[in-house]
Scaffold this motif. Structure first.
Motif, mmCIF file in Angstrom:
data_model
loop_
_atom_site.group_PDB
_atom_site.id
_atom_site.type_symbol
_atom_site.label_atom_id
_atom_site.label_comp_id
_atom_site.label_asym_id
_atom_site.label_seq_id
_atom_site.Cartn_x
_atom_site.Cartn_y
_atom_site.Cartn_z
ATOM 1 N N SER A 261 -4.324 -8.075 11.585
ATOM 2 C CA SER A 261 -2.960 -7.763 12.020
ATOM 3 C C SER A 261 -2.687 -8.330 13.407
ATOM 4 N N GLN B 243 -2.242 1.891 2.240
ATOM 5 C CA GLN B 243 -1.148 1.017 2.635
ATOM 6 C C GLN B 243 -0.184 1.721 3.582
ATOM 7 N N SER C 216 -0.408 -1.815 11.687
ATOM 8 C CA SER C 216 0.389 -3.019 11.946
ATOM 9 C C SER C 216 1.405 -2.788 13.060
ATOM 10 N N SER D 50 -3.580 -5.156 2.847
ATOM 11 C CA SER D 50 -4.244 -3.888 2.538
ATOM 12 C C SER D 50 -4.306 -3.664 1.029
ATOM 13 N N TYR D 51 -3.237 -4.036 0.328
ATOM 14 C CA TYR D 51 -3.216 -3.896 -1.129
ATOM 15 C C TYR D 51 -4.333 -4.725 -1.768
ATOM 16 N N PHE E 181 0.778 -4.763 4.930
ATOM 17 C CA PHE E 181 1.016 -4.026 3.688
ATOM 18 C C PHE E 181 0.366 -4.724 2.495
ATOM 19 N N PHE E 182 0.585 -6.022 2.366
ATOM 20 C CA PHE E 182 0.059 -6.754 1.209
ATOM 21 C C PHE E 182 -1.427 -7.076 1.364
ATOM 22 N N ALA F 93 -7.890 -3.139 -0.774
ATOM 23 C CA ALA F 93 -8.140 -1.806 -1.333
ATOM 24 C C ALA F 93 -8.630 -1.866 -2.774
ATOM 25 N N MET G 174 1.156 2.511 -5.282
ATOM 26 C CA MET G 174 0.517 1.883 -4.131
ATOM 27 C C MET G 174 -0.699 2.705 -3.711
ATOM 28 N N TYR G 175 -1.521 2.099 -2.892
ATOM 29 C CA TYR G 175 -2.689 2.795 -2.358
ATOM 30 C C TYR G 175 -2.283 3.585 -1.114
ATOM 31 N N VAL H 61 -8.384 -5.213 8.538
ATOM 32 C CA VAL H 61 -6.930 -5.047 8.639
ATOM 33 C C VAL H 61 -6.463 -5.039 10.094
ATOM 34 N N SER I 227 -1.798 1.405 6.833
ATOM 35 C CA SER I 227 -1.705 0.033 7.335
ATOM 36 C C SER I 227 -0.417 -0.181 8.114
#
Length: 419
Positions: free
Chosen positions: A206, A311, A318, A253-254, A250-251, A257, A307-308, A202, A314
């Motif tokens: 990023s 995130q 980021s 990381s989703y 964000f996405f 995860a 969500m996790y 990540v 993250s």
């Protein structure tokens, strides 16, 4: 023999004649294919094609596993060290200094021996326990490391030559600053990787996303200069890169995860002699329900969102990659301007040297390591158990009795019947 003072006086550290800019290493077939384009668009296509090639290679190495990623980090470290040291050789014209090139690489080996030895002792304790030779090396690791460095230090002192003292000390300092920038930071990258591949992917992704997005937004919409050190950087690219990176992080990381391969700490299995990424995911990587702030509820129409927890982290990663990470690039730009060079090297056509692409990554690695140790990492039972297994049987028994007594006092265990 020319006195060093006269020699440095003749040496204009900012002139183009002292440091030759890297030659164009673009393949001929690519040059011919893009010959009809303007220089601006030609550079855009070269950078784009090489970027896609590097990303594809990066995905392949991720597929090959953690060990290959560690080798990649080590290879990049060595190449970055070579690029910076080579600039020092050219700028200070130190090619003729006795033993100095060999000493520079010797110090690199010494520092790597120290850091990677620490990693082996920390993460591969059970593996070391089974091999007597390694036990000796690990037990006296710091003393051996210091002895190796001291040997290089003494050789440097013995190599000092009259009328070259200042030049030699310039290069000695240059070598140590380069070691600080490259070796220590790459060691932190590997430390982050051991926490789970997601902590490696990540942050790195990023920075890459921010670099690409800022370049694209700046290329098409850039009008307002951002900083004098990098005239091509614009506020439009900086802002566009920030929002793009936050959304990407964000996405991305989703996606990561959801897979054990990316979220589990990297551990070495002595039974299978390979790195393992299997575990019960921690709370950071388990889906949770969050309430949407009232202000956003009116916009999104959602009261809750699944969500996790990672995130949320993250977003911090980021944000740093977008707002602070570029300062690593600005620092590198200032360094290159100080010595009037365009790039650190010509390793990658359209991009420059390896260091040109990883100037922001090193700063990011430090932040991630600090972030993990400050907000994420807690006691590691697995690591504690590995350390206990190294102890002598009497010490293990003493630790067992002390732990049993503590648990009895807390009421967690019932006192064992005496008999």
């Amino acid at each position: 023999e020319v006195d060093l003072e006269e020699r440095l006086g003749e040496l204009d550290l900012g002139s183009d004649s002292d440091v030759t800019p890297p030659t164009d290493s673009t393949p001929e077939i690519l040059k011919r294919a893009l010959s009809g384009l303007s220089a601006r668009w030609k550079n855009w296509w070269i950078r784009g094609i090489l970027t896609l090639a590097m990303i594809s290679l990066f995905f392949l190495i991720i597929y090959l596993g953690s060990f290959m990623l560690m080798l990649l980090v080590l290879s990049i470290q060595v190449k970055c060290y070579h690029e910076i040291i080579s600039i020092g050789y050219r700028v200070y014209r130190s090619y003729e200094l006795l033993w100095f090139r060999s000493l520079s690489w010797y110090f690199l080996l010494c520092v790597n021996y120290f850091f990677y030895g620490e990693t082996v002792a920390d993460y591969f304790a059970t593996f070391v326990q089974r091999r007597e030779q390694l036990q000796f090396l690990i037990r006296y690791h710091r003393f051996i490391s210091f002895a190796l460095y001291l040997t290089g230090f003494c050789v440097f002192v013995l190599s000092l030559v009259k009328k070259h003292y200042r030049l030699q000390f310039y290069m000695f300092a240059w070598t140590h600053v380069t070691l600080l920038i490259t070796v220590t930071q790459s060691h932190l990258v590997i430390q982050n990787l051991f926490e789970g591949m997601i902590w490696f992917l990540v942050p790195i992704s990023s920075v890459i996303c921010n670099d690409i997005a800022a370049y694209i937004f700046g290329f098409f919409f850039g009008r307002t200069p951002l900083i004098k050190l990098s005239p091509k950087k614009t506020w439009e690219g900086f802002i566009g890169g920030f929002f793009s990176t936050v959304v990407f992080g964000f996405f991305f990381s989703y996606f990561l995860a959801q897979h054990q391969y990316f979220v589990c700490p990297v551990e070495y299995s002595s039974e299978t002699n390979r790195f393992m990424t299997e575990c019960e995911p921690s709370e950071l990587f388990q889906m949770k329900k969050y309430s949407v702030p009232p202000l956003l509820q009116a916009v999104l129409g959602w009261e809750t969102v699944n969500m996790y927890p990672f995130q949320m982290h993250s977003f911090a990663l980021s944000t740093f990659a977008s707002l602070i990470g570029p300062f690593g690039g600005f620092f590198a730009s200032g360094f290159k301007r100080a010595f009037k060079i365009k790039d650190f090297a010509d390793t990658i056509p359209g991009h420059g040297g390896i260091m040109d692409r990883f100037d922001c990554q090193y700063l990011m690695a430090t932040f991630v390591h600090v972030y993990i140790t400050s907000f994420i990492r807690g006691p590691n039972p697995s690591k504690l158990l590995k350390q206990l297994l190294i102890l002598q049987p009497e010490q293990q028994l003493s630790m067992y009795k002390a732990l049993e007594s503590h648990l009895v006092e807390k009421g967690i265990l019932q006192p064992s019947p005496k008999g």
